[in-house]
Structure formats: C-alpha cells, structure tokens
Write a protein that holds these residues in place. Sequence first.
Motif, PDB file in Angstrom:
ATOM      1  N   GLY A 434     -44.432  11.235 -39.683  1.00  0.00           N
ATOM      2  CA  GLY A 434     -43.927  11.949 -40.842  1.00  0.00           C
ATOM      3  C   GLY A 434     -44.285  13.416 -40.727  1.00  0.00           C
ATOM      4  N   GLY A 435     -44.253  14.133 -41.817  1.00  0.00           N
ATOM      5  CA  GLY A 435     -44.601  15.541 -41.785  1.00  0.00           C
ATOM      6  C   GLY A 435     -44.157  16.267 -43.033  1.00  0.00           C
ATOM      7  N   VAL A 436     -44.432  17.570 -43.053  1.00  0.00           N
ATOM      8  CA  VAL A 436     -44.113  18.401 -44.215  1.00  0.00           C
ATOM      9  C   VAL A 436     -43.142  19.499 -43.793  1.00  0.00           C
ATOM     10  CG1 VAL A 436     -45.021  19.803 -46.094  1.00  0.00           C
ATOM     11  CG2 VAL A 436     -46.432  17.986 -45.091  1.00  0.00           C
ATOM     12  N   VAL A 437     -42.022  19.578 -44.488  1.00  0.00           N
ATOM     13  CA  VAL A 437     -41.060  20.647 -44.256  1.00  0.00           C
ATOM     14  C   VAL A 437     -41.142  21.616 -45.429  1.00  0.00           C
ATOM     15  CG1 VAL A 437     -38.629  21.260 -43.937  1.00  0.00           C
ATOM     16  CG2 VAL A 437     -39.531  19.124 -42.973  1.00  0.00           C
ATOM     17  N   GLY A 438     -41.452  22.863 -45.129  1.00  0.00           N
ATOM     18  CA  GLY A 438     -41.475  23.897 -46.161  1.00  0.00           C
ATOM     19  C   GLY A 438     -40.152  24.640 -46.158  1.00  0.00           C
ATOM     20  N   VAL A 439     -39.461  24.662 -47.298  1.00  0.00           N
ATOM     21  CA  VAL A 439     -38.146  25.281 -47.408  1.00  0.00           C
ATOM     22  C   VAL A 439     -38.207  26.404 -48.438  1.00  0.00           C
ATOM     23  CG1 VAL A 439     -35.713  24.914 -47.972  1.00  0.00           C
ATOM     24  CG2 VAL A 439     -37.012  23.112 -46.839  1.00  0.00           C
ATOM     25  N   SER A 440     -37.670  27.566 -48.085  1.00  0.00           N
ATOM     26  CA  SER A 440     -37.550  28.664 -49.052  1.00  0.00           C
ATOM     27  C   SER A 440     -36.079  28.942 -49.309  1.00  0.00           C
ATOM     28  CB  SER A 440     -38.236  29.927 -48.536  1.00  0.00           C
ATOM     29  OG  SER A 440     -37.540  30.470 -47.428  1.00  0.00           O
ATOM     30  N   GLU A 455     -39.658  27.379 -43.740  1.00  0.00           N
ATOM     31  CA  GLU A 455     -40.927  28.101 -43.742  1.00  0.00           C
ATOM     32  C   GLU A 455     -41.994  27.352 -42.952  1.00  0.00           C
ATOM     33  OE1 GLU A 455     -41.662  31.058 -45.030  1.00  0.00           O
ATOM     34  OE2 GLU A 455     -39.676  31.431 -45.871  1.00  0.00           O
ATOM     35  N   GLN A 456     -41.901  26.029 -42.961  1.00  0.00           N
ATOM     36  CA  GLN A 456     -42.828  25.212 -42.182  1.00  0.00           C
ATOM     37  C   GLN A 456     -42.027  24.080 -41.556  1.00  0.00           C
ATOM     38  OE1 GLN A 456     -46.708  24.192 -43.726  1.00  0.00           O
ATOM     39  NE2 GLN A 456     -46.513  22.088 -43.021  1.00  0.00           N
ATOM     40  N   SER A 457     -42.083  23.971 -40.247  1.00  0.00           N
ATOM     41  CA  SER A 457     -41.277  22.998 -39.528  1.00  0.00           C
ATOM     42  C   SER A 457     -42.034  21.686 -39.331  1.00  0.00           C
ATOM     43  CB  SER A 457     -40.861  23.566 -38.168  1.00  0.00           C
ATOM     44  OG  SER A 457     -40.196  22.580 -37.397  1.00  0.00           O
ATOM     45  N   ALA A 458     -41.274  20.579 -39.379  1.00  0.00           N
ATOM     46  CA  ALA A 458     -41.818  19.261 -39.049  1.00  0.00           C
ATOM     47  C   ALA A 458     -40.966  18.610 -37.969  1.00  0.00           C
ATOM     48  CB  ALA A 458     -41.877  18.392 -40.300  1.00  0.00           C
ATOM     49  N   GLY A 459     -40.262  19.424 -37.208  1.00  0.00           N
ATOM     50  CA  GLY A 459     -39.400  18.892 -36.161  1.00  0.00           C
ATOM     51  C   GLY A 459     -37.945  18.930 -36.575  1.00  0.00           C
ATOM     52  N   ASP A 460     -37.056  18.891 -35.588  1.00  0.00           N
ATOM     53  CA  ASP A 460     -35.627  19.045 -35.858  1.00  0.00           C
ATOM     54  C   ASP A 460     -35.091  17.981 -36.809  1.00  0.00           C
ATOM     55  OD1 ASP A 460     -35.644  21.209 -34.187  1.00  0.00           O
ATOM     56  OD2 ASP A 460     -34.857  20.125 -32.442  1.00  0.00           O
ATOM     57  N   LYS A 461     -35.516  16.740 -36.628  1.00  0.00           N
ATOM     58  CA  LYS A 461     -34.991  15.648 -37.444  1.00  0.00           C
ATOM     59  C   LYS A 461     -35.303  15.862 -38.924  1.00  0.00           C
ATOM     60  CE  LYS A 461     -35.750  10.750 -38.433  1.00  0.00           C
ATOM     61  NZ  LYS A 461     -36.454   9.508 -38.022  1.00  0.00           N
ATOM     62  N   LEU A 462     -36.569  16.111 -39.234  1.00  0.00           N
ATOM     63  CA  LEU A 462     -36.965  16.264 -40.635  1.00  0.00           C
ATOM     64  C   LEU A 462     -36.446  17.571 -41.212  1.00  0.00           C
ATOM     65  CD1 LEU A 462     -40.604  14.827 -40.557  1.00  0.00           C
ATOM     66  CD2 LEU A 462     -38.419  13.652 -40.835  1.00  0.00           C
ATOM     67  N   ASN A 463     -36.444  18.630 -40.397  1.00  0.00           N
ATOM     68  CA  ASN A 463     -35.898  19.909 -40.864  1.00  0.00           C
ATOM     69  C   ASN A 463     -34.436  19.744 -41.290  1.00  0.00           C
ATOM     70  OD1 ASN A 463     -38.348  21.018 -40.188  1.00  0.00           O
ATOM     71  ND2 ASN A 463     -37.606  22.127 -38.401  1.00  0.00           N
ATOM     72  N   ALA A 488     -41.948  22.160 -50.836  1.00  0.00           N
ATOM     73  CA  ALA A 488     -42.442  21.346 -49.723  1.00  0.00           C
ATOM     74  C   ALA A 488     -41.849  19.949 -49.837  1.00  0.00           C
ATOM     75  CB  ALA A 488     -43.958  21.269 -49.751  1.00  0.00           C
ATOM     76  N   ILE A 489     -41.264  19.461 -48.758  1.00  0.00           N
ATOM     77  CA  ILE A 489     -40.737  18.102 -48.702  1.00  0.00           C
ATOM     78  C   ILE A 489     -41.649  17.291 -47.785  1.00  0.00           C
ATOM     79  CG2 ILE A 489     -38.737  16.669 -48.230  1.00  0.00           C
ATOM     80  CD1 ILE A 489     -38.324  18.739 -50.439  1.00  0.00           C
ATOM     81  N   TYR A 490     -42.388  16.351 -48.365  1.00  0.00           N
ATOM     82  CA  TYR A 490     -43.324  15.511 -47.623  1.00  0.00           C
ATOM     83  C   TYR A 490     -42.600  14.243 -47.171  1.00  0.00           C
ATOM     84  CZ  TYR A 490     -47.000  18.421 -49.715  1.00  0.00           C
ATOM     85  OH  TYR A 490     -47.798  19.470 -50.104  1.00  0.00           O
ATOM     86  N   PHE A 491     -42.420  14.079 -45.878  1.00  0.00           N
ATOM     87  CA  PHE A 491     -41.822  12.862 -45.328  1.00  0.00           C
ATOM     88  C   PHE A 491     -42.961  11.901 -44.985  1.00  0.00           C
ATOM     89  CE2 PHE A 491     -38.567  16.043 -44.716  1.00  0.00           C
ATOM     90  CZ  PHE A 491     -37.399  15.365 -45.007  1.00  0.00           C
ATOM     91  N   PHE A 492     -43.112  10.870 -45.816  1.00  0.00           N
ATOM     92  CA  PHE A 492     -44.267   9.976 -45.737  1.00  0.00           C
ATOM     93  C   PHE A 492     -43.917   8.728 -44.926  1.00  0.00           C
ATOM     94  CE2 PHE A 492     -46.968   6.631 -47.854  1.00  0.00           C
ATOM     95  CZ  PHE A 492     -48.160   7.043 -47.263  1.00  0.00           C
ATOM     96  N   ALA A 493     -44.644   8.525 -43.825  1.00  0.00           N
ATOM     97  CA  ALA A 493     -44.436   7.361 -42.959  1.00  0.00           C
ATOM     98  C   ALA A 493     -45.667   6.465 -42.926  1.00  0.00           C
ATOM     99  CB  ALA A 493     -44.086   7.822 -41.553  1.00  0.00           C
ATOM    100  N   GLY A 494     -46.515   6.562 -43.952  1.00  0.00           N
ATOM    101  CA  GLY A 494     -47.699   5.721 -44.038  1.00  0.00           C
ATOM    102  C   GLY A 494     -48.984   6.408 -43.641  1.00  0.00           C
ATOM    103  N   GLU A 501     -51.669  18.882 -44.862  1.00  0.00           N
ATOM    104  CA  GLU A 501     -50.891  19.955 -44.261  1.00  0.00           C
ATOM    105  C   GLU A 501     -50.159  20.748 -45.337  1.00  0.00           C
ATOM    106  OE1 GLU A 501     -48.274  18.242 -41.416  1.00  0.00           O
ATOM    107  OE2 GLU A 501     -49.825  17.010 -40.485  1.00  0.00           O
ATOM    108  N   ALA A 502     -50.880  21.212 -46.327  1.00  0.00           N
ATOM    109  CA  ALA A 502     -50.263  22.000 -47.390  1.00  0.00           C
ATOM    110  C   ALA A 502     -49.565  23.202 -46.774  1.00  0.00           C
ATOM    111  CB  ALA A 502     -51.316  22.462 -48.393  1.00  0.00           C
ATOM    112  N   PRO A 503     -48.308  23.444 -47.104  1.00  0.00           N
ATOM    113  CA  PRO A 503     -47.530  24.492 -46.447  1.00  0.00           C
ATOM    114  C   PRO A 503     -47.945  25.893 -46.863  1.00  0.00           C
ATOM    115  CG  PRO A 503     -46.264  23.488 -48.203  1.00  0.00           C
ATOM    116  CD  PRO A 503     -47.538  22.711 -48.106  1.00  0.00           C
ATOM    117  N   GLY A 504     -48.884  26.473 -46.126  1.00  0.00           N
ATOM    118  CA  GLY A 504     -49.292  27.850 -46.410  1.00  0.00           C
ATOM    119  C   GLY A 504     -50.074  27.938 -47.699  1.00  0.00           C
ATOM    120  N   ASN A 505     -49.885  29.005 -48.398  1.00  0.00           N
ATOM    121  CA  ASN A 505     -50.540  29.215 -49.682  1.00  0.00           C
ATOM    122  C   ASN A 505     -49.892  28.319 -50.726  1.00  0.00           C
ATOM    123  OD1 ASN A 505     -51.667  30.079 -52.017  1.00  0.00           O
ATOM    124  ND2 ASN A 505     -51.085  32.223 -51.807  1.00  0.00           N
TER     125      ASN A 505
END
Length: 731
Positions: A434-440, A455-463, A488-494, A501-505
């Motif tokens: 999983g991961g966190v995608v930061g979008v502005s 703003e914060q990448s979690a890979g091409d698929k999640l982005n 922030a979009i948190y993609f939770f895979a368990g 991994e809080a996206p920045g400030n």
Amino acid sequence: MNWLYYLAEANIYLGVFYLAYCLFLTKETYYQLTRAYLLFACVVSFILPVLQIGALKPVEAAVSTTINYAAPSDTAPDEFIQPIGPVHIKSPAIPHAIITQAVTTTPAVTTPKLAAVAVYHLTPQDYLMYAYLIGAGVVFLMLMIKLSALFKLIRNAKKVDKDNYKLVYLPETNAAFSFFNYLFIGANAHGADTIIRHELVHIRQKHSADIIFLELLKIVSWFNPFTYLLQNSLKTVHEYIADEQTAAYEADAIAYSSFLVSNAYGAGNSSITHSFFNYNLLKKRIIMLNQQRSGTLARLKYLVTIPICAILLCASTLAFSKTYALLDLDPAKVNPVTKTTSNKLTHSRPATIASAELPVAGEIKPSDTVGANTDKVVPIPVDETKPTTTDSPRVAIDATGHLILPAVNYSGYQLLDRHLYKNIHYSYGPDEKGGVVGVSFKLNNDRQITDLKIEQSAGDKLNALALDAFKSYKGVVNDDAGKTLKMAIYFFAGDYSIFREAPGNEVAYSGGLIITNYPHKFAVTSKGYEYDESSGGREPVFKVVIYDKNGGSKWYFSDSVTPADVLMLKDKYGYTFPTNSYLAMESITPGKGYGNYMISGLGVNSYLDEPYTKTFYDHVYNELQYPEKEKAELKASVVLVKFNVDDKGAINNVAVAKTGGANFDEAAVAAVKSFDGTISDDAGQHTIAIVFCLAQNQSRPTVSDSFKKAGYVGELARAEKKSPFTFSKKQ
C-alpha cells in the motif's frame, strides 16, 4: 418507495401535458404535429422526474463543529484516555471533533439496526404497492386477452398477401379494421375500396405501434385517467389523418363525409385496432374533415411544449424532494455553512501526551446494514508504555471482519470525499504494502478542481488511481476560490506502517481518506438515504445531512427543525434525532506496524420520550452495570422492562416484560428500580427498552418493533464502559 414517488410525479406531468393539448391543440388541423405532441408528452413525462436543475436549489456545505475538552478533575486516570492531539474524527456515527491533550469527543448518533427477532407488519405503503401491482396485473392480463383474440382471428381467417400488407377476410360481418400490416374487412362491408384506402393509411404510418405503446403505458399508469383520455385522443388523431388522406382520393370532402354517414353501422372491434366503423367518432371526424385548415401561425401553438417542459423541470427540482434524479442539468453551487462551538472544561492535572511518532486522527467506517448502527472502531493511539484501561485488549477486527482503520485527518469536503470513495477501486497483491499518495489542487473561480499535482508518490499504480478519481470529480469543493488544497489518499493493504508516512507537513494538508480493497460503506437510513450525522457541546445540537441519490444534500439541526421537519425526516427519510448520546471507548490491539494499543470507540445513542431524557436517563446510565460474564463473552442484548408510574410520579412494580438473558434482566431491573425520583408521565404501566452495547466488537442490538406498544417510552442504551461526557438533546 422512491419508485412510487417517481410514478406519481410522472403521471402528474402527463396530466399537465394532456390539459395543454385540450386547451391549445384540439381544434388544429396539423394532425401529424398533434400526433407527435401526444407521443412526446407520454415520453417526456417519464423523463422529467429524473432530471433536475441543481442551481435552483443550492446545496448547503458540510457543517463543521469544533469542541475542545479537557478531562474533568474528578475523572479517574484509568477511566480516561490520553491520545495524541489533535485528532479529527469523522463518521456518519462519530461526528467531526478535535481531541486535544486530554480528550476531545463528540458523541455519536446512530440509527438502529433491524433486530433479528423483529416482527414485520404491513405498512400503508405496502398496501399501496400491492394494490398498484394488482391493478397493473389486471390491465396486463386484459391486453394479453385482446392480443390472443386478435392472433386467433388472424390464424383462422382467410388471408391474401398484398404488396405491403395482408388482407384478412371476415365472413358474415361488415366490420373493417387494421392492426399493423393486417387489414381486416368483412364480406358484407360496402365501399371496400374506400375502406381499404383508409385503413392503408393506418398501416403505412404505423398507427398500431402508437396504440400498443399507449397500452403498455396503461399497464404502468393504469390508475391515471389521463392515460385513457390520451389514448382516445391519439386514436382520434389517427382517424383524422386517415380521413384527410382518404378524402383526397374522393371527389370532395362532402362525398367522403356522406360515405362515412351511410356506413356508420359497422360492428365493434378491439380497442387495440383501428376501426373504420367507429360511430362514437363519426361526428368529430366529419366536423374536422370539413373544417377550414389551420393557418401557418397556428403551428406556433405547438411551441407551448417548451415552456411546459421548463416549468415542469423547475417544479421537479423545487417542489419534489427526491432521490431518483439521475441527471443534474446545472449542478448547484455550494454555500458554505460553518458552526463552531467552543466549550473548554478545565483540569487540575496536566495531560499525558503520547509519542508523536504515532499516527493521528481518522476515518471511521460506517455499517453496511440499511438502517443499522453505523458506529465503528475509533482507533485513537495511546501511550504504548502504559495501557489506559485495565481490560485485556482485543484484536483490531471490526464487526464486518475487516482490520480496523486508523484515524486520519478528515478533510470535511463531504461531496468530494464521497466521490473519491465511490470512484477509487483498489486491489492489491500479496506482496503489496500500500502507500500514501499526496495530491494538491487549486480551486478555480467556480471552486472546481484544477492544477492537479502529485505531492507525494506511492508508485505509478496508486498515483494513477488517485489522480483519475480527482479528475472525474466535476462538482464544487467547499472552500475559498483560488485556494490551493492538499489531500492524502492512504491505500491500505493491511500494513499499518503506511500511516507513519504522513505526507510532509501534516498541517499543510486539508485532510485524507483511507482506501481499501473493499467498498467504503456509507451510513444509510431505513429508507435508503445516505447520511452523515454529528453532535457536540455541553448541550449539543444534533445535526444530520441527508444526501440525495443525485448528489445533493441538506443539513438539519435539532435546535432549529420544526415539528413538520421532524415528521418529514422520520416518514420520508427514515431518520430520527437521538435524545442522548455518548462515546464509549475500549482499548484494542492493532495489526502490524501500528503499536501496542488503539482505542475502540462506539457511539451509544438513546431515543427516549419526555420526560425520561434528563434525570431518569442520567440515573439509569450511571447505575446500570454491564454483566461481567457477558462482557467477557462479547455478548450484547436488549431487555424490555415494565414499570408502573403512580399518581405522584413514583416508579414501582419494576419487572421484566421481555427477557434479554438472566444477567441482563437482573442488571436492567436493578438500575430502573433504584430510581427514587418522580416522573411527570401519565399514571399506569409503561415499558422501556434497556440496550446493552459492546464497544469492543461494535455491537448494538436493535429494539424489536414488537416492543413498541402502548406505554413504550423509548430505548436507553449503555455500553460496557461509561464516558466522562454524556450529551442530551436541547429541549
């Protein structure tokens, strides 16, 4: 019953179109235009109800309430949680709130689930539905009988194939009629050439298709008299068209009129065919045949369709509060509405702040059961070195069998959030973390999303999943035009470690959402409306936002709704404001990567009649003891307690009316019996449902409808743990 409201609205519009036809078009000789108008009216009447102009009915934005609390000085340490602050909690069950230092909570508001033992009773709506279905079935059966008789006639009669039709000879009759490309004529009919010429007009212009369409409409709208009137009018127009074209072959209109009069004795026929011999229409046909043709300007009358459609579309938007609108032609602009309440209670002791490395704030998943309790676990991180409850922690699995989702800062943009939840479809393999995608993004002058960036990448698929969902949102965002926002979009895979991994400030972000590989479950009322609800303050205002299925929404506040609003919310939307509420919390063990403990929170609501919402509620709430054995076994239950109120308002003769189990019965009766105050209620026997809830496994049983008989005063709910704060609706 949305389909019934839709059907009623469509038939009202059908009546309006037919009345306009009677007022403006019945005398006009533009028969093809008249035919087109009547068919258009049948179609558009059923389209207009699913359209709306949202701009005529501005949507109120989400209402945010902030309450700051510190623990009261007499609160024992082991009864109070010390979470990281600030925490923003959002759920249809757990309201938006900020928890700072000691505790910030806003009690939940829940909607009861259907009990497994609930007794189903037919409602007036049920009887109405059954009556409608019976009527539709009868009309359908009648159509089948007519068609069967016609097909039998075709099968048994002598037929002759012509160029574009089949001529069917009927022995020993003077009848003449047509049905699609079949032309029926009796052996005794006079003037066969003229009759055939007339019926061929019906065949060439497919008039039978119009009639079958109206027959199908009659099945749907059998109860509407305008449907039958419209069918008769359309058949009349068909005859006008056929007469006009047939008369052109005759010497003059008068000669053809004389032929009609001399043959106005033909046998009757089925309502689904076009009969040459129709005595009831004879006078009208002769009048229209010899009437002066309408002038060119008369065609402008048919433009009356445009203002009728516009007026009905506005009426559909403004006069009907509905959930079946599928298309918004001009979406509403959001008018921001904010209410802020600050009620800070002082505390004589300093608050304990846990490690700042732990995640903050979060999203709580509502139940997927219609009309059910929508509370879920509120995972508030606590000091890992010192558990704050003495009970053994439970594994972090919610009532649906999914891992508990930790809290993240909630954005407060309900419509955008709902869109993202419904349009991000996430699946993952066994090795994905999983991961966190930061979008502005920036809001343009219409407060719509522009300038999307990662703003914060979690890979091409999640982005890509995140960006595609944001791009497809065409609504407005309830914030200032020109403002740049981050989510922030948190993609939770368990794996809970992604929440570190809080996206920045974190402050720079407007909030976030947790996306899982299963659909987000929205709170739904017993009548199918999605909603969010919240409350807050020492004397809180309970509030609910009801979402239309077309994307609109409206807030209702318990301190400003009228009695008519309360009745409407219950009867139309299936929603009732709670009278009392509190947040019960229990410690649990989370999954991999989170820490040692999180807090399970359950919003516990009561729904009581006056005068049981104040002193009586407070007493029973404090005295009611959850049976230890059942708590250990994670059992919940409902006990119906009966009692008498004497002439002085004292409660006596307390006993069990319907059992919930021996230990539950004993606890419920003891709590009610210990009340030594007075109740300003009618003397006589009353009943109350005592609801035992469990925060540990998110269980809140529902009170059966069979409990709610004469003398019933409502339901009073308690979980295994009390809260430092309980709230009651303003009176």
